[in-house]
Design a protein around this motif. Structure first.
Motif: not given
Length: 459
Positions: A156-158, A165, A191
């Motif tokens: 997951y990415r933010s 995320y 991440y």
């Protein structure tokens, strides 16, 4: 709400609030995220409802309460205005209820409440992955790795540590590594990862790591041993940058910087070069510059090559009688056999004063304490070799000297990963046995020092 008022006296009621029995409750209370009685691993429950018709009056607010009873009328709890609510993180269990009470625009709270439940929260039977680290961040690509386990993984990415995320593509990875190529230049990404077991249960997300791409399209490499710095408004920050050209170049390299404040003047010495050189970046900070944190970039540009290095500057404006100290760790993620560089500076500058660095592992009650001394530039640094894996906290503190007000830096964190082990082996003793050959004693050492490990021998 049932209102008892004199006949044809609604205006009188509205102005004086006579004889009020409030029994109206929200309508069509439901959850969009969870089903009643069905266990869910999501600890946050989303609910919505419709407003009741309170004889043409408006709804001022709702009181929302979560507990383990089926018919509570909330006397306390969250007060909200809209018709949508998200619960706090709920504990594991199957008796979670929500209760909602109405308040009208006359200030009257309802005598009853709407209820919904029971909801079931079940923690997933799969651990969160451990050891997430950034292994590379360059050429528009960020690479991640983590400890492998018997599961598949989601990444997951933010755009911020505490932001939203989004699951990356591809998902359900079978390998414990991931490469993100959807990178925008000069932007930091955060991440987290999760694991999914054979039953399809997804773990909670891991702790985050972050990275910003060091864009490089050729042979020029940039390095700064102290990429973080703290300065007071009205002073000058100096960053020493090694520009490695890999040898002499036919064309010249020009140094530029971007991402700093308007009240700062930037200069390089030298600004133009053609071979490997240590370049000094001077940042003159106006005394009107507000306290702020800056993520900025230094870029080396030639006709055929570009390389970018992220740097960090903290501006502080302490009262004149105070002294402040900073602390940073570089890198913030290492393997067990590697050292961590812990450094910082003192502002206003204080030379040759004692600095104590406190380092604590997450499993320890008390920190290790290291004493050092600030140098002629009012900087300090130590090299720390961790003794075990996991998360560490550290901060720096000044001696309570007569010329100083004792000060302590903000806490910093770094992570120590296991990495690969090395095993040494040597013959320590030989003994010839009659008719039985040779008896050999072997000694060796496993590094890092892992206890109770099975060692195999081959003839």
């Amino acid at each position: 709400m049932l209102k008892i008022v004199p006949e044809n006296a609604s205006e009188l009621y509205a102005s004086q609030g006579l004889f009020c029995i409030t029994d109206f409750v929200p309508k069509n209370l439901e959850s969009q995220s969870h089903q009643i009685g069905i266990c869910n691993t999501d600890m946050t429950i989303e609910i919505s409802w419709e407003s009741p018709n309170v004889w043409g009056k408006n709804i001022e607010a709702y009181r929302v309460l979560w507990d383990h009873s089926s018919n509570t009328v909330p006397e306390n709890g969250d007060i909200i205005v809209g018709n949508i609510h998200s619960s706090p993180n709920l504990s594991e269990g199957n008796q979670h209820y929500v209760h909602i009470r109405v308040k009208d625009d006359q200030g009257h709270w309802g005598n009853n409440a709407a209820h919904l439940g029971p909801f079931c929260i079940k923690y997933p039977d799969v651990e969160s992955p451990k050891g997430l680290q950034v292994t590379s961040a360059q050429n528009n690509t960020i690479e991640l790795e983590w400890y492998h386990m018997d599961a598949v993984f989601n990444v997951y990415r933010s755009y911020s540590a505490d932001g939203f995320y989004i699951k990356c593509d591809p998902s359900e990875l079978t390998d414990s590594k991931f490469t993100d190529t959807r990178i925008i230049e000069n932007k930091r990404y955060w991440y987290k990862i999760s694991a999914i077991n054979n039953q399809g249960e997804e773990s909670f997300l891991s702790d985050p790591v972050s990275a910003m791409c060091n864009i490089s399209t050729g042979d020029i490499k940039l390095k700064c041993d102290d990429p973080h710095q703290m300065q007071i408004a009205g002073s000058t920050a100096i960053f020493k940058i090694l520009v490695n050209t890999g040898g002499s170049l036919d064309d010249q390299i020009t140094m530029v910087a971007d991402g700093l404040g308007e009240n700062m003047t930037i200069s390089f010495t030298p600004k133009i070069l053609s071979q490997t050189t240590i370049v000094s970046l001077f940042i003159d900070i106006s005394d009107q510059q507000p306290a702020e944190h800056y993520d900025f970039n230094v870029t080396a540009i030639s006709d055929n090559d570009t390389s970018r290095l992220p740097l960090f500057l903290d501006i502080t404006n302490p009262p004149s009688e105070n002294t402040v100290i900073s602390a940073y760790a570089n890198p913030d993620s290492v393997q067990l056999s590697e050292t961590v560089h812990i450094y910082g500076n003192i502002r206003p500058p204080q030379k040759n004063v004692s600095v104590w660095v406190y380092i604590k592992h997450e499993s320890d009650e008390n920190p290790f304490i290291y004493q050092t001394t600030s140098n002629e530039d009012a900087n300090f640094n130590i090299q720390y070799l961790p003794s075990k894996t996991g998360k560490y906290m550290a901060y720096a503190s000044l001696d309570n000297h007569q010329t100083l007000n004792a000060s302590q830096s903000l806490e910093i964190q770094f992570t120590v990963l296991r990495g690969s082990a090395r095993l040494s082996c040597m013959v320590s003793k030989e003994k010839e046995l009659t008719n039985q050959g040779l008896q050999v004693s072997l000694t060796g050492k496993l590094y890092p020092a892992f206890k109770d490990q099975v060692i195999g021998l081959e003839k």
